[in-house]
Write an enzyme that holds these catalytic residues in place. Structure first.
Site, mmCIF file in Angstrom:
data_model
loop_
_atom_site.group_PDB
_atom_site.id
_atom_site.type_symbol
_atom_site.label_atom_id
_atom_site.label_comp_id
_atom_site.label_asym_id
_atom_site.label_seq_id
_atom_site.Cartn_x
_atom_site.Cartn_y
_atom_site.Cartn_z
ATOM 1 N N ASN A 94 0.850 -1.185 0.000
ATOM 2 C CA ASN A 94 0.000 0.000 0.000
ATOM 3 C C ASN A 94 0.889 1.240 0.000
ATOM 4 O O ASN A 94 2.116 1.127 -0.095
ATOM 5 C CB ASN A 94 -0.942 -0.004 1.216
ATOM 6 N N ASP A 137 -11.762 -3.046 -0.027
ATOM 7 C CA ASP A 137 -10.761 -2.510 0.891
ATOM 8 C C ASP A 137 -10.137 -1.229 0.335
ATOM 9 O O ASP A 137 -9.839 -0.297 1.087
ATOM 10 C CB ASP A 137 -9.686 -3.563 1.154
#
Length: 381
Positions: free
Chosen positions: A67, A256
């Protein structure tokens, strides 16, 4: 020869387990009892794996799994969890002669992110079938991360998933699940309770999540409208199984991502997934559909944010079917400072009556989970 070697290895493992548990004062009778108990334990584990009730998969985490903060994306972990569950449940549902099927993900129970996983570590995902009803399979999954430089391992995630077998000839037909053998009667009874609880909650959630997130022009900061976000995705072949339906893990990763965008817009800091409440898959998504993944803030505590994520599918190439709700879930995120420690988040300002109602419902879920965690915490001496 292979059978002889395998038998000798099994005997040696049992002998080592037995002798490691002995105390100097034990007699021969105690030795025999301990040895054969250990042998039965080893054989039970071996038989369990031979029957196909367990599966383990692993791979090293690459830079494209990260991420923006540099850790492994929470959606990537959810996707690996679903892959392991799909493998073991599909294998089990096809373990007997009969109509062939593929296991479709119906629900993921609450999943906690216990520890972050780093790029360069090896993810070990182990899945085990723990309960079967007539038409569904419960799979419990554990995720471990391993630092291959130091050998350090840690538990990062635990999850429970429910699958249903769909016929390859007719995907709208749910087939029967081969039963598993339980070591204790209590295991079957506990599994039946979990099955009934999730079945009831799935039905309630399907009808509760009926509204669609609508955009608002020039919203005020810290309001629901200010941070709500959407992604639009055309389902392609790489998103689907061999039978033309979207992988559950693909949907979870997109959910998500949207939840992360909502959290980042709200607090303007680095954010990470703390947990995922139950994800319910209400209907299948076919290849060629356009899916809209919408997220909105529903509740904030001092250091956490709850985001509701809704997935709607639009079969653009099929005029006979209208837009429908495919999945829904609640994600919890926390804001991190430069040292990676949780920090306070801006408090959400609900404006409409619906937003205030959702805020109170989120507060109830937060307090319920907080009490549950405190109840499981052992008192310190």
């Amino acid at each position: 020869m292979k059978l002889l070697v395998g038998t000798l290895r099994l005997w040696e493992v049992g002998r080592q387990v037995a002798f490691s548990s002995l105390t100097p004062g034990q007699e021969c009778s105690g030795l025999r009892k301990t040895f054969w108990a250990a042998m039965r334990a080893v054989r039970t584990r071996a038989d369990h794996q031979k029957l196909g009730h367990c599966v383990t998969m692993g791979r090293i985490m690459r830079p494209d799994d990260a991420n923006v903060a540099g850790n492994v994306h929470g959606g990537t972990i959810l996707k690996m969890i679903e892959e392991a569950g799909a493998i073991i449940s599909t294998r089990h549902c096809n373990s007997q002669n009969g109509e062939r099927c593929v296991a479709a993900l119906a629900r993921v129970e609450r999943t906690d992110f216990l520890s972050p996983m780093c790029i360069g570590e090896v993810a070990h995902v182990s899945a085990e079938i723990t309960y079967t009803s007539k038409h569904s399979v419960e799979v419990q999954v554990h995720v471990m991360s391993e630092n291959i430089l130091t050998g350090t391992k840690k538990l990062t995630n635990k999850a429970t998933l429910w699958y249903v077998p769909l016929s390859l000839k007719n995907v709208d037909k749910v087939l029967e699940v081969p039963p598993i053998v339980y070591l204790r009667q209590e295991q079957e009874e506990e599994g039946r309770k979990r099955y009934e609880a999730q079945k009831l909650e799935r039905m309630e959630t399907k009808w509760r999540n009926g509204d669609i997130v609508q955009p608002v022009l020039n919203p005020e900061p810290n309001t629901v409208s200010y941070s709500q976000s959407s992604l639009i995705h055309l389902v392609g072949p790489s998103d689907c199984t061999l039978h033309g339906f979207v992988h559950g893990g693909v949907t979870m990763k997109l959910m998500d991502e949207v939840a992360g965008i909502v959290a980042a817009r709200h607090c303007k800091t680095n954010i990470v997934t703390a947990s995922v409440d139950a994800i319910n898959f209400h209907d299948k998504i076919r290849k060629g559909c356009v899916i809209t993944i919408s997220g909105r803030m529903t509740f904030t505590s001092n250091k956490s944010m709850e985001i509701e994520v809704l997935v709607d599918a639009d079969p653009v190439v099929d005029n006979s079917q209208k837009r429908y709700r495919a999945a829904s879930a609640f994600f919890t995120y926390v804001s991190l400072n430069q040292e990676g420690k949780p920090m306070p988040v801006p408090q959400l300002v609900p404006e409409t009556e619906d937003e205030k109602k959702r805020f109170e419902e989120g507060k109830g879920r937060y307090l319920q989970m907080k009490a549950k965690r405190q109840g499981h915490t052992e008192p310190q001496p």
